[in-house]
Design a protein around this motif. Structure first.
Motif, PDB file in Angstrom:
ATOM      1  N   LEU A  72       1.005  -1.607  -0.243  1.00 27.72           N
ATOM      2  CA  LEU A  72       0.156  -0.259   0.012  1.00 27.72           C
ATOM      3  C   LEU A  72       0.607   1.225   0.122  1.00 27.72           C
ATOM      4  N   ARG A  73       2.071   1.091   0.698  1.00 31.35           N
ATOM      5  CA  ARG A  73       2.925   2.615   0.450  1.00 31.35           C
ATOM      6  C   ARG A  73       4.081   2.868  -1.403  1.00 31.35           C
ATOM      7  N   LEU A  74       3.660   1.833  -2.034  1.00 34.79           N
ATOM      8  CA  LEU A  74       4.009   1.863  -3.137  1.00 34.79           C
ATOM      9  C   LEU A  74       2.915   2.441  -3.485  1.00 34.79           C
ATOM     10  N   LEU A  75       2.355   1.633  -2.975  1.00 35.17           N
ATOM     11  CA  LEU A  75       0.842   2.157  -4.359  1.00 35.17           C
ATOM     12  C   LEU A  75       0.930   3.696  -4.078  1.00 35.17           C
ATOM     13  N   CYS A  76       0.225   4.503  -2.876  1.00 40.14           N
ATOM     14  CA  CYS A  76       0.591   5.603  -2.487  1.00 40.14           C
ATOM     15  C   CYS A  76       1.120   6.283  -3.315  1.00 40.14           C
ATOM     16  N   GLU A  77       2.589   6.094  -2.967  1.00 44.20           N
ATOM     17  CA  GLU A  77       3.785   6.880  -3.893  1.00 44.20           C
ATOM     18  C   GLU A  77       3.364   6.568  -5.084  1.00 44.20           C
ATOM     19  N   LEU A  80       1.257   9.014  -6.406  1.00 45.34           N
ATOM     20  CA  LEU A  80       1.449  11.081  -5.978  1.00 45.34           C
ATOM     21  C   LEU A  80       1.664  11.023  -7.508  1.00 45.34           C
ATOM     22  N   ASP A  81       2.863  10.190  -8.012  1.00 42.36           N
ATOM     23  CA  ASP A  81       2.881  10.971  -9.517  1.00 42.36           C
ATOM     24  C   ASP A  81       1.811  11.261 -10.740  1.00 42.36           C
ATOM     25  N   ILE A 215      -7.341   6.902 -12.210  1.00 42.38           N
ATOM     26  CA  ILE A 215      -7.442   5.547 -11.349  1.00 42.38           C
ATOM     27  C   ILE A 215      -5.760   4.690 -11.053  1.00 42.38           C
ATOM     28  N   SER A 216      -5.548   4.241  -9.993  1.00 43.29           N
ATOM     29  CA  SER A 216      -4.035   4.790 -10.290  1.00 43.29           C
ATOM     30  C   SER A 216      -4.087   2.798  -8.835  1.00 43.29           C
ATOM     31  N   THR A 217      -3.103   1.857  -9.998  1.00 45.87           N
ATOM     32  CA  THR A 217      -3.394   0.876  -9.553  1.00 45.87           C
ATOM     33  C   THR A 217      -2.887  -0.492  -8.965  1.00 45.87           C
ATOM     34  N   SER A 218      -1.916  -1.271  -8.347  1.00 49.04           N
ATOM     35  CA  SER A 218      -0.493  -1.483  -8.225  1.00 49.04           C
ATOM     36  C   SER A 218      -0.960  -3.208  -9.423  1.00 49.04           C
TER      37      SER A 218
END
Length: 244
Positions: A72-77, A80-81, A215-218
């Motif tokens: 989740l941290r990687l996803l939130c970073e 932000l891009d 939409i930002s998804t992993s």
């Protein structure tokens, strides 16, 4: 006759298996081409390691929470891009200038209960970020998702809003939240939906109605099954994360 029939059935099963796997990869490529505001994280070995760790049905809860928090941290970073920013020039202790960026004001809106798992991750990378909460539940009469509770930052319209919702299945919950944000005056361009696991059906449902949100998804999974669960999926995320 029977032997040939079994061979033929096995052949068709093998072909259909490879076709489905190919379709999954093709679906993600097709989706990103169709929806320019869909952003999918690069599928690195470490990302795949984290997904395997949290999707394993035998995983212990402490490890599930640990690896989910990493992801989740990687996803939130990553999310932000895509947030609007501007040039920010600062002076370093050596007296020289460094050219960086500063973001527009950002707030989070977590979709209770599973979205609350993402609050720690976003707070870890954005100091003093404001976070609102919404609760969406199934309406037995209308068969639709409806908003039951909302507590947003008072100046939410002045922020870029990150909707925090780990799983995007049919998209019905996210659609209810997006409708609410629209009603309070937040523009589509000000909204990013941050979701850990998604699927083509949910992505399409959201971006066909709100094409200007991001939409930002992993990871984009294969599909929804008849019970509206994501396949291969992760199971009941909130139950596994919160231990209920």
């Amino acid at each position: 006759g029977c032997g040939r029939a079994r061979e033929r059935d096995a052949f068709y099963l093998l072909i259909s298996t490879y076709t489905r796997a190919g379709d999954t990869m093709a679906d993600e490529k097709t989706l990103t081409q169709k929806f320019t505001t869909l952003r999918v994280m690069k599928q690195t070995p470490y990302l795949k390691f984290l997904h395997a760790a949290i999707r394993d049905k035998t995983q212990t809860r402490p490890k599930f929470v640990f690896y989910t928090d990493q992801l989740l941290r990687l996803l939130c970073e990553f999310a932000l891009d895509s947030v609007p920013h501007k040039q920010n020039i600062v002076t370093t202790p050596t007296g020289n200038q460094f050219q960086g960026v500063s973001f527009v004001p950002i707030c989070g809106v977590s979709v209770m209960r599973s979205g609350e798992a993402m609050e720690t991750a976003i707070r870890t990378i954005m100091l003093d970020i404001k976070i609102g909460k919404v609760l969406v539940q199934h309406d037995a009469e209308t068969k639709q998702r409806r908003l039951l509770y909302s507590k947003l930052p008072k100046d939410v319209v002045k922020h870029h809003v990150l909707i925090l919702d780990p799983i995007l299945a049919s998209g019905s919950s996210a659609l209810a939240v997006l409708k609410h944000l629209k009603e309070v005056g937040v523009k589509q361009e000000q909204i990013s939906l941050v979701t850990m696991i998604s699927c083509p059906e949910g992505i399409s449902a959201i971006l066909e109605k709100y094409p200007k949100i991001t939409i930002s998804t992993s990871m984009v999974d294969e599909r929804l099954d008849k019970e509206r669960f994501i396949i291969p999926g992760i199971g009941e995320f909130a139950d596994r994360y919160f231990g209920t």
